[in-house]
Design an enzyme around this catalytic site. Structure first.
Site, PDB file in Angstrom:
ATOM      1  NE  ARG A 129      -3.609   0.489   2.429  1.00  0.00           N
ATOM      2  CZ  ARG A 129      -4.115   0.921   3.584  1.00  0.00           C
ATOM      3  NH1 ARG A 129      -4.151   0.119   4.635  1.00  0.00           N
ATOM      4  NH2 ARG A 129      -4.594   2.143   3.703  1.00  0.00           N
ATOM      5  CE1 TYR A 143     -12.139  14.040  -1.706  1.00  0.00           C
ATOM      6  CE2 TYR A 143     -11.696  15.236   0.327  1.00  0.00           C
ATOM      7  CZ  TYR A 143     -12.210  14.133  -0.331  1.00  0.00           C
ATOM      8  OH  TYR A 143     -12.813  13.119   0.383  1.00  0.00           O
ATOM      9  N   PRO A 144      -7.469  18.251  -1.607  1.00  0.00           N
ATOM     10  CG  PRO A 144      -6.558  20.424  -1.674  1.00  0.00           C
ATOM     11  CD  PRO A 144      -7.549  19.517  -2.372  1.00  0.00           C
ATOM     12  CG  MET A 145      -8.042  16.139   3.866  1.00  0.00           C
ATOM     13  SD  MET A 145      -9.307  14.965   4.445  1.00  0.00           S
ATOM     14  CE  MET A 145      -9.640  15.589   6.098  1.00  0.00           C
ATOM     15  CG  ASN A 146      -5.545  21.873   6.160  1.00  0.00           C
ATOM     16  OD1 ASN A 146      -4.631  21.294   5.594  1.00  0.00           O
ATOM     17  ND2 ASN A 146      -5.743  23.179   6.078  1.00  0.00           N
ATOM     18  CE  LYS A 147      -8.302  13.938   9.938  1.00  0.00           C
ATOM     19  NZ  LYS A 147      -7.628  12.764  10.518  1.00  0.00           N
ATOM     20  CG  HIS A 170     -11.962   7.891   8.419  1.00  0.00           C
ATOM     21  ND1 HIS A 170     -12.448   8.834   7.545  1.00  0.00           N
ATOM     22  CD2 HIS A 170     -10.915   7.305   7.780  1.00  0.00           C
ATOM     23  CE1 HIS A 170     -11.727   8.816   6.440  1.00  0.00           C
ATOM     24  NE2 HIS A 170     -10.783   7.899   6.548  1.00  0.00           N
ATOM     25  CD  GLN A 183      -8.513   4.158   1.364  1.00  0.00           C
ATOM     26  OE1 GLN A 183      -8.992   3.341   0.580  1.00  0.00           O
ATOM     27  NE2 GLN A 183      -8.144   3.812   2.584  1.00  0.00           N
ATOM     28  CB  SER A 221     -15.424  14.233   7.806  1.00  0.00           C
ATOM     29  OG  SER A 221     -14.512  13.284   7.303  1.00  0.00           O
TER      30      SER A 221
HETATM   31  C1  VOV Z   1     -12.433   4.167   0.449  1.00  0.00           C
HETATM   32  C2  VOV Z   1     -12.577   4.458   1.654  1.00  0.00           C
HETATM   33  C3  VOV Z   1     -11.649   4.777   2.799  1.00  0.00           C
HETATM   34  C4  VOV Z   1     -11.125   3.881   3.697  1.00  0.00           C
HETATM   35  C5  VOV Z   1     -11.283   2.370   3.731  1.00  0.00           C
HETATM   36  C6  VOV Z   1     -10.334   4.658   4.639  1.00  0.00           C
HETATM   37  C7  VOV Z   1      -9.671   4.111   5.742  1.00  0.00           C
HETATM   38  C8  VOV Z   1      -8.745   4.835   6.477  1.00  0.00           C
HETATM   39  C9  VOV Z   1      -7.969   4.295   7.550  1.00  0.00           C
HETATM   40  C10 VOV Z   1      -8.075   2.846   8.057  1.00  0.00           C
HETATM   41  C11 VOV Z   1      -7.134   5.289   8.012  1.00  0.00           C
HETATM   42  C12 VOV Z   1      -6.128   5.211   9.180  1.00  0.00           C
HETATM   43  C13 VOV Z   1      -4.944   4.403   8.907  1.00  0.00           C
HETATM   44  C14 VOV Z   1      -4.230   4.779   7.645  1.00  0.00           C
HETATM   45  O1  VOV Z   1      -4.417   4.036   6.678  1.00  0.00           O
HETATM   46  O2  VOV Z   1      -3.568   5.807   7.617  1.00  0.00           O
HETATM   47  C15 VOV Z   1      -7.375   6.441   7.186  1.00  0.00           C
HETATM   48  C16 VOV Z   1      -6.677   7.625   7.288  1.00  0.00           C
HETATM   49  C17 VOV Z   1      -7.064   8.788   6.647  1.00  0.00           C
HETATM   50  N1  VOV Z   1      -8.141   8.965   5.814  1.00  0.00           N
HETATM   51 FE1  VOV Z   1      -9.366   7.495   5.141  1.00  0.00          FE
HETATM   52  N2  VOV Z   1     -10.401   5.994   4.289  1.00  0.00           N
HETATM   53  C18 VOV Z   1     -11.203   6.103   3.186  1.00  0.00           C
HETATM   54  C19 VOV Z   1     -11.587   7.269   2.504  1.00  0.00           C
HETATM   55  C20 VOV Z   1     -11.187   8.523   2.939  1.00  0.00           C
HETATM   56  C21 VOV Z   1     -11.736   9.770   2.461  1.00  0.00           C
HETATM   57  C22 VOV Z   1     -12.858   9.886   1.466  1.00  0.00           C
HETATM   58  C23 VOV Z   1     -11.086  10.788   3.103  1.00  0.00           C
HETATM   59  C24 VOV Z   1     -11.388  12.259   2.990  1.00  0.00           C
HETATM   60  C25 VOV Z   1     -12.244  12.680   4.175  1.00  0.00           C
HETATM   61  C26 VOV Z   1     -13.556  13.296   3.846  1.00  0.00           C
HETATM   62  O3  VOV Z   1     -14.371  13.475   4.780  1.00  0.00           O
HETATM   63  O4  VOV Z   1     -13.822  13.622   2.690  1.00  0.00           O
HETATM   64  C27 VOV Z   1     -10.091  10.200   3.938  1.00  0.00           C
HETATM   65  C28 VOV Z   1      -9.181  10.905   4.691  1.00  0.00           C
HETATM   66  C29 VOV Z   1      -8.213  10.278   5.450  1.00  0.00           C
HETATM   67  C30 VOV Z   1      -7.113  10.974   6.056  1.00  0.00           C
HETATM   68  C31 VOV Z   1      -6.832  12.454   5.908  1.00  0.00           C
HETATM   69  C32 VOV Z   1      -6.389  10.051   6.786  1.00  0.00           C
HETATM   70  C33 VOV Z   1      -5.123  10.329   7.619  1.00  0.00           C
HETATM   71  C34 VOV Z   1      -5.611  10.844   8.917  1.00  0.00           C
HETATM   72  C35 VOV Z   1      -4.591  11.097   9.982  1.00  0.00           C
HETATM   73  O5  VOV Z   1      -4.926  11.907  10.884  1.00  0.00           O
HETATM   74  O6  VOV Z   1      -3.494  10.549   9.935  1.00  0.00           O
HETATM   75  N3  VOV Z   1     -10.191   8.830   3.852  1.00  0.00           N
HETATM   76  N4  VOV Z   1      -8.388   6.172   6.299  1.00  0.00           N
END
Ligand code: VOV
EC number: 1.3.98.5
Length: 247
Positions: A129, A143-147, A170, A183, A221
């Site tokens: 991955r 798209y870019p994003m922040n927390k 999430h 993603q 989010s």
């Molecule tokens: C297809 C769907 C999908 C799936 C399965 C998924 C799963 C996961 C897992 C399991 C994890 C944590 C471990 C890792 O893998 O890092 C994450 C991490 C993350 N995600 Fe996510 N995410 C998805 C999808 C997904 C979307 C659509 C978004 C945008 C949010 C939105 O509101 O528009 C997003 C954002 C993020 C971000 C910014 C991070 C890092 C956050 C941090 O603080 O470090 N993400 N995400």
């Protein structure tokens, strides 16, 4: 002080958004257009060869709307590799007919929020991955994003446990889209204007809307997400890219 999440990094990423100067493209003579198109095809082949040999991965999509006409997304081992690709492309005849609309520099990132007690680098799924072959699904959404770091809602001042709980929720929403949306999260703190790049791939563009909408109700989010501009488009194969440029 809150504990920083541990992150794993893989390939560096460049999202290179271009607009086509259609007036100049129309005004060019047939020979110039043929040279430009051939050279573009050579570049697409070279990127496919890089992918084949495991040096990186590249994919090209149209962008619908006025923000850009197409995006080239590249993953490579180093920032220098990305720079080299960008400069080589800029020297092509075809690039003279494009303008740069936007770009995003980041690195493929996984965090330890949901990790098990193991050395992640011994897990082949995790290693894969970090250096993924980019999907060639029909649609892309970037798209870019922040927390958020507001006084009231500051992600970076939450405890590890609070963040883990939210990331679990999430992840559960995300997993319910397994098989529909893939993603790739790229980290860009210190590299670009936002903290993450979100790149989604699907064969059904509506699934982007459904997934992102559902996530808006999820606390991580709803409370902490801040978003930049959205880019959406469809896959450009060597054939469809050529067709797009045909007058
Ligand atoms: C297809 C769907 C999908 C799936 C399965 C998924 C799963 C996961 C897992 C399991 C994890 C944590 C471990 C890792 O893998 O890092 C994450 C991490 C993350 N995600 Fe996510 N995410 C998805 C999808 C997904 C979307 C659509 C978004 C945008 C949010 C939105 O509101 O528009 C997003 C954002 C993020 C971000 C910014 C991070 C890092 C956050 C941090 O603080 O470090 N993400 N995400």
């Amino acid at each position: 002080m809150s504990e920083a999440a541990l992150t794993l990094e893989g390939w560096y990423a460049l999202h290179d958004f271009r607009s086509i100067n259609w007036a100049a493209w129309r005004a060019a003579d047939d020979e110039t257009r043929a040279v430009a198109t051939d050279e573009l095809q050579e570049f697409l082949s070279a990127w496919a060869a890089d992918e084949e040999s495991g040096k990186g991965s590249s994919t090209v999509y149209t962008v619908v709307g006025q923000k850009a006409d197409f995006v080239m997304m590249h993953l490579r081992e180093t920032l220098e590799d990305l720079n080299a690709i960008e400069n080589a492309f800029n020297k092509t005849t075809f690039a003279q007919f494009t303008t740069k609309s936007y770009s995003y520099v980041s690195v493929v990132e996984l965090s330890n929020y949901l990790g098990k007690d193991e050395d992640p680098m011994q897990n082949p799924q995790i290693v894969a991955r970090l250096k993924p072959v980019l999907p060639k699904n029909q649609y892309i959404c970037f798209y870019p994003m922040n927390k958020k770091r507001d006084l009231g809602d500051n992600w970076y001042m939450l405890s590890m446990d609070e963040r883990k709980t939210m990331m679990r929720s999430h992840g559960m929403i995300g997993r319910s889209y397994a098989g529909k949306v893939k993603q790739i999260i790229t980290g860009s703190v210190g590299f670009d204007d936002w903290e993450w790049g979100v790149t989604l791939f699907s064969d059904d563009a509506l699934q982007f809307k459904k997934l992102i909408y559902e996530m808006r109700f999820d606390e991580v989010s709803a409370r902490y997400g801040e978003f930049g501009s959205f880019y959406v488009g469809s896959l450009l194969t060597p054939e469809s890219f050529e067709a797009m440029l045909k007058l």
